[in-house]
Write a protein that holds these residues in place. Structure first.
Motif, PDB file in Angstrom:
ATOM      1  N   LYS A 285     -11.444   7.016  -2.727  1.00  0.00           N
ATOM      2  CA  LYS A 285     -10.393   6.297  -3.472  1.00  0.00           C
ATOM      3  C   LYS A 285     -10.095   4.921  -2.891  1.00  0.00           C
ATOM      4  O   LYS A 285      -9.737   4.000  -3.629  1.00  0.00           O
ATOM      5  CB  LYS A 285      -9.097   7.120  -3.449  1.00  0.00           C
ATOM      6  CG  LYS A 285      -7.910   6.390  -4.043  1.00  0.00           C
ATOM      7  CD  LYS A 285      -6.625   7.193  -3.978  1.00  0.00           C
ATOM      8  CE  LYS A 285      -5.478   6.431  -4.626  1.00  0.00           C
ATOM      9  NZ  LYS A 285      -4.196   7.152  -4.537  1.00  0.00           N
TER      10      LYS A 285
ATOM     11  N   MET B 128      -1.491   5.132   3.283  1.00  0.00           N
ATOM     12  CA  MET B 128      -2.487   5.005   4.354  1.00  0.00           C
ATOM     13  C   MET B 128      -1.885   4.413   5.623  1.00  0.00           C
ATOM     14  O   MET B 128      -2.146   4.907   6.733  1.00  0.00           O
ATOM     15  CB  MET B 128      -3.638   4.130   3.867  1.00  0.00           C
ATOM     16  CG  MET B 128      -4.773   4.020   4.840  1.00  0.00           C
ATOM     17  SD  MET B 128      -6.040   2.900   4.202  1.00  0.00           S
ATOM     18  CE  MET B 128      -7.392   3.325   5.292  1.00  0.00           C
TER      19      MET B 128
ATOM     20  N   ARG C  43     -10.185   1.164  -1.013  1.00  0.00           N
ATOM     21  CA  ARG C  43     -10.989  -0.030  -1.193  1.00  0.00           C
ATOM     22  C   ARG C  43     -11.459  -0.575   0.147  1.00  0.00           C
ATOM     23  O   ARG C  43     -10.687  -0.677   1.095  1.00  0.00           O
ATOM     24  CB  ARG C  43     -10.176  -1.112  -1.915  1.00  0.00           C
ATOM     25  CG  ARG C  43     -10.034  -1.056  -3.422  1.00  0.00           C
ATOM     26  CD  ARG C  43      -9.368   0.074  -4.105  1.00  0.00           C
ATOM     27  NE  ARG C  43      -8.228   0.664  -3.449  1.00  0.00           N
ATOM     28  CZ  ARG C  43      -7.268   1.319  -4.131  1.00  0.00           C
ATOM     29  NH1 ARG C  43      -7.305   1.351  -5.443  1.00  0.00           N
ATOM     30  NH2 ARG C  43      -6.275   1.920  -3.488  1.00  0.00           N
TER      31      ARG C  43
ATOM     32  N   GLU D 290      -8.403  -2.057   2.306  1.00  0.00           N
ATOM     33  CA  GLU D 290      -7.904  -0.927   3.093  1.00  0.00           C
ATOM     34  C   GLU D 290      -8.899  -0.525   4.191  1.00  0.00           C
ATOM     35  O   GLU D 290      -8.611  -0.582   5.377  1.00  0.00           O
ATOM     36  CB  GLU D 290      -7.625   0.264   2.166  1.00  0.00           C
ATOM     37  CG  GLU D 290      -6.465  -0.001   1.193  1.00  0.00           C
ATOM     38  CD  GLU D 290      -6.497   0.883  -0.061  1.00  0.00           C
ATOM     39  OE1 GLU D 290      -7.570   1.025  -0.675  1.00  0.00           O
ATOM     40  OE2 GLU D 290      -5.429   1.423  -0.409  1.00  0.00           O
TER      41      GLU D 290
ATOM     42  N   TYR E 176       0.563  14.068   6.870  1.00  0.00           N
ATOM     43  CA  TYR E 176       0.039  13.312   5.726  1.00  0.00           C
ATOM     44  C   TYR E 176       1.199  12.909   4.840  1.00  0.00           C
ATOM     45  O   TYR E 176       1.925  13.763   4.341  1.00  0.00           O
ATOM     46  CB  TYR E 176      -0.952  14.145   4.900  1.00  0.00           C
ATOM     47  CG  TYR E 176      -1.664  13.339   3.828  1.00  0.00           C
ATOM     48  CD1 TYR E 176      -1.238  13.383   2.495  1.00  0.00           C
ATOM     49  CD2 TYR E 176      -2.730  12.515   4.158  1.00  0.00           C
ATOM     50  CE1 TYR E 176      -1.880  12.628   1.526  1.00  0.00           C
ATOM     51  CE2 TYR E 176      -3.379  11.762   3.182  1.00  0.00           C
ATOM     52  CZ  TYR E 176      -2.948  11.816   1.866  1.00  0.00           C
ATOM     53  OH  TYR E 176      -3.571  11.067   0.905  1.00  0.00           O
TER      54      TYR E 176
ATOM     55  N   TYR F 191      -9.737   9.690   3.913  1.00  0.00           N
ATOM     56  CA  TYR F 191      -9.724   9.867   2.473  1.00  0.00           C
ATOM     57  C   TYR F 191     -11.198   9.944   2.092  1.00  0.00           C
ATOM     58  O   TYR F 191     -11.858   8.921   1.950  1.00  0.00           O
ATOM     59  CB  TYR F 191      -8.997   8.745   1.726  1.00  0.00           C
ATOM     60  CG  TYR F 191      -8.478   9.253   0.393  1.00  0.00           C
ATOM     61  CD1 TYR F 191      -9.363   9.561  -0.648  1.00  0.00           C
ATOM     62  CD2 TYR F 191      -7.132   9.506   0.207  1.00  0.00           C
ATOM     63  CE1 TYR F 191      -8.906  10.083  -1.838  1.00  0.00           C
ATOM     64  CE2 TYR F 191      -6.670  10.027  -0.989  1.00  0.00           C
ATOM     65  CZ  TYR F 191      -7.565  10.330  -2.002  1.00  0.00           C
ATOM     66  OH  TYR F 191      -7.094  10.870  -3.187  1.00  0.00           O
TER      67      TYR F 191
ATOM     68  N   ASP G 177       0.844  -1.195   0.000  1.00  0.00           N
ATOM     69  CA  ASP G 177       0.000   0.000   0.000  1.00  0.00           C
ATOM     70  C   ASP G 177       0.881   1.247   0.000  1.00  0.00           C
ATOM     71  O   ASP G 177       1.828   1.352   0.782  1.00  0.00           O
ATOM     72  CB  ASP G 177      -0.869  -0.017   1.265  1.00  0.00           C
ATOM     73  CG  ASP G 177      -1.713   1.226   1.362  1.00  0.00           C
ATOM     74  OD1 ASP G 177      -2.649   1.369   0.566  1.00  0.00           O
ATOM     75  OD2 ASP G 177      -1.390   2.087   2.201  1.00  0.00           O
TER      76      ASP G 177
HETATM   77  P1  P6P Z   1      -3.251  10.370  -2.826  1.00  0.00           P
HETATM   78  C1  P6P Z   1      -1.838   4.896  -1.833  1.00  0.00           C
HETATM   79  O1  P6P Z   1      -1.856   5.009  -3.250  1.00  0.00           O
HETATM   80  C2  P6P Z   1      -3.259   4.976  -1.353  1.00  0.00           C
HETATM   81  O2  P6P Z   1      -4.006   3.910  -1.856  1.00  0.00           O
HETATM   82  C3  P6P Z   1      -3.313   5.010   0.170  1.00  0.00           C
HETATM   83  O3  P6P Z   1      -2.290   4.300   0.750  1.00  0.00           O
HETATM   84  C4  P6P Z   1      -3.211   6.489   0.491  1.00  0.00           C
HETATM   85  O4  P6P Z   1      -3.899   6.828   1.673  1.00  0.00           O
HETATM   86  C5  P6P Z   1      -3.847   7.164  -0.731  1.00  0.00           C
HETATM   87  O5  P6P Z   1      -3.829   6.213  -1.796  1.00  0.00           O
HETATM   88  C6  P6P Z   1      -3.084   8.398  -1.143  1.00  0.00           C
HETATM   89  O6  P6P Z   1      -3.768   8.957  -2.226  1.00  0.00           O
HETATM   90  O7  P6P Z   1      -4.407  10.818  -3.708  1.00  0.00           O
HETATM   91  O8  P6P Z   1      -3.020  11.304  -1.650  1.00  0.00           O
HETATM   92  O9  P6P Z   1      -2.000  10.071  -3.568  1.00  0.00           O
END
Ligand code: P6P
Length: 290
Positions: free
Chosen positions: A231, A205, A233, A237, A201, A221, A96
């Motif tokens: 975004k 995740m 799953r 997640e 941030y 998110y 992740d």
């Molecule tokens: P953004 C990583 O691609 C992920 O799936 C999660 O781990 C994380 O919280 C999120 O997407 C980050 O997304 O849009 O900030 O790049």
């Protein structure tokens, strides 16, 4: 009903594989695999490597009959013919936040364990865990209502904190998505939170949630104007992370209800994710309900 002793085998296997995932990162730092995952995201060579390592190790466990991964369209039947359908299903996000590899920032592995078949509701998870590939490799596990954090060194897992709970006083927040894409109600909520907590941030995740577990606060998110389901799953997640945060005395929400109560309809369904200190999750739900 599954053999729950196999749950320990799953957790120990994740710990044993994690060092190999970490060891494979340097050689795959900037290599794309040239494919997209079922969520339409670019897959890196590191994603593929992690997925293959976990598939081989977890699929070989007696008592595990189903393996599902964020990187694979469908769940894979790994029953060896003895367990039949009665057995454990493992849902995994193998790496992740793999896009953080290029910038050498934290990444993780997220695992949910339930009775087969998937998709499973969070309330049906019998265990959930995440591995954090940070300065050191740690694994945080929710099982039987409590959370334990382990240090992983050479594939050995050593418990370093038991009965983990979110601190009473929240300190940090981290919100994903682009600010102009936040619905007005979330935007207003975020303005309030920004005046109370410190921004943390990192874009993966597991790293961001581990800060909330360590210091108290909230990670979200949210639903976006461009993506009403957000975004992240549910299977790979939202639900496993919610299992851990709720077992640690925190709360989770898709904006209306606990993520553990969200009806699973599709293996790769997305869901708005808000997890952390209960007060902040409750305030979010109130803000979105107005
Ligand atoms: P953004 C990583 O691609 C992920 O799936 C999660 O781990 C994380 O919280 C999120 O997407 C980050 O997304 O849009 O900030 O790049």
């Amino acid at each position: 009903m599954a053999d729950y002793e196999a749950v320990d085998d799953v957790i120990e296997t994740v710990a044993a594989v994690a060092p190999d995932v970490r060891a494979g990162l340097p050689g795959r730092r900037l290599t794309e695999a040239g494919v997209e995952n079922p969520s339409g995201e670019t897959v890196t060579a590191a994603d593929v490597h992690a997925d293959e390592l976990f598939f081989e190790a977890l699929g070989a466990i007696d008592g595990v009959v189903e393996f599902a991964s964020e990187e694979r369209e469908a769940a894979v039947d790994v029953a060896d013919g003895t367990a039949g359908e009665d057995g454990l299903a493992v849902a995994i996000d193998p790496l992740d936040g793999s896009s953080n590899l290029a910038s050498n920032n934290a990444m993780g592995t997220i695992v949910g364990v339930a009775d087969a078949p998937l998709p499973a509701a969070g309330t049906d998870l019998v265990a959930a865990a995440y591995v954090l590939y940070g300065p050191i490799t740690t694994m945080t596990v929710a099982r039987e209502g409590t959370v334990t954090t382990y240090v992983i060194d050479g594939g050995e897992m050593t418990a370093v904190e038991e009965d983990v709970e979110l601190p009473d006083e929240p300190v940090v927040y981290g919100f994903g998505g682009r600010v102009p894409d936040w619905p007005d109600a979330f935007h207003d909520y975020a303005r309030e939170v920004e005046s109370e907590l410190k921004l943390r941030y990192g874009g993966a995740m597991v790293g961001d949630v581990n800060q909330v577990l360590s210091y108290g606060g909230i990670f979200a998110y949210p639903a976006l104007d461009s993506a009403p389901n957000g975004k992240l799953r549910l299977q790979f997640e939202g639900a496993p992370i919610a299992k851990i945060i709720e077992a640690a005395g925190g709360a989770s929400s898709d904006g209306e209800r606990s993520l553990l109560s969200v009806e699973p309809t599709d293996l790769h369904q997305r869901v708005p994710v808000h997890v952390g200190t209960a007060e902040y999750v409750e305030r979010l739900e109130a803000a979105l309900a107005d």
